[in-house]
Enzyme design. Structure first.
Site: not given
Ligand code: IMP
Ligand code: MG
Length: 172
Positions: A96-97, A100, A149
């Site tokens: 996964e990146d 969150d 972000f």
């Protein structure tokens, strides 16, 4: 919204960390056949680099899951592509990146568990633990970051910035 001038994580630091993760993962799975499941689109560069850094051979497939619209988590997770390889009795490592809220990974794991893999773990490049809504932990984490972000190295803001070789910050 614009990209901050200074990288949050330099390309060289990502490169080093990916290789460290690969050494750990290769040792942990030394006696097991590994199926790497790259989560598109955010995990594409991390997954490609980690897969090559592992050495040896592994099965590689992709899934497509998304829950984001701009910079807001929609809470709804949709699957585009699902693995073409059967996961039954395989040792699956999801690449996964970023974790969150944890909603995407939780929904994805639920979906993949249904295929009865022998083991199922997550390796995420980035982790924002303070943002978690659903309790989920990755077995392997590249970098823990604050509630920013971020973009680059696969991560996007409205499909832009994925190709940055480093992790940058989006500022208001
Ligand atoms: P979650 O379901 O809230 O954990 O969100 C996971 C997905 O949201 C990730 O796979 C990313 O695609 C996206 N995402 C979450 N945080 C960021 C960020 O800081 N930058 C870019 N994409 C993000
Ligand atoms: Mg993603």
């Amino acid at each position: 919204m614009r990209l901050s001038a200074a990288p949050l994580i330099e390309a060289s630091a990502i490169h080093r960390r990916v290789h460290e993760l690969a050494v750990t993962i290769a040792a942990d799975y030394a006696d097991r056949d590994l199926l790497l499941l790259i989560v598109l689109k955010g995990g594409m560069f991390f997954g490609a680099d980690l897969a090559r850094a592992l050495g040896g051979t592994a099965h590689v497939d992709c899934v497509r899951a998304r829950s984001y619209d701009g910079t807001d988590s929609t809470g709804e997770v949709r699957f585009g592509i699902l693995p073409e390889i059967s996961l039954r009795d395989r040792h699956v490592l999801v690449l996964e990146d970023i974790l969150d809220t944890g909603r995407t990974a939780t929904a994805l794991l639920q979906r993949l568990h249904a295929e009865a893999p022998a083991s199922l773990e997550i390796c995420t490049l980035l982790d924002k633990p303070t943002r978690r809504v659903v309790p989920i932990e990755a077995r392997y984490v590249g970098f823990e970051i604050e509630d920013h972000f971020v973009v680059g190295y696969g991560l996007d803001y409205a499909e832009q910035y994925r190709n940055l070789p480093y992790i940058g910050l989006i500022e208001a």
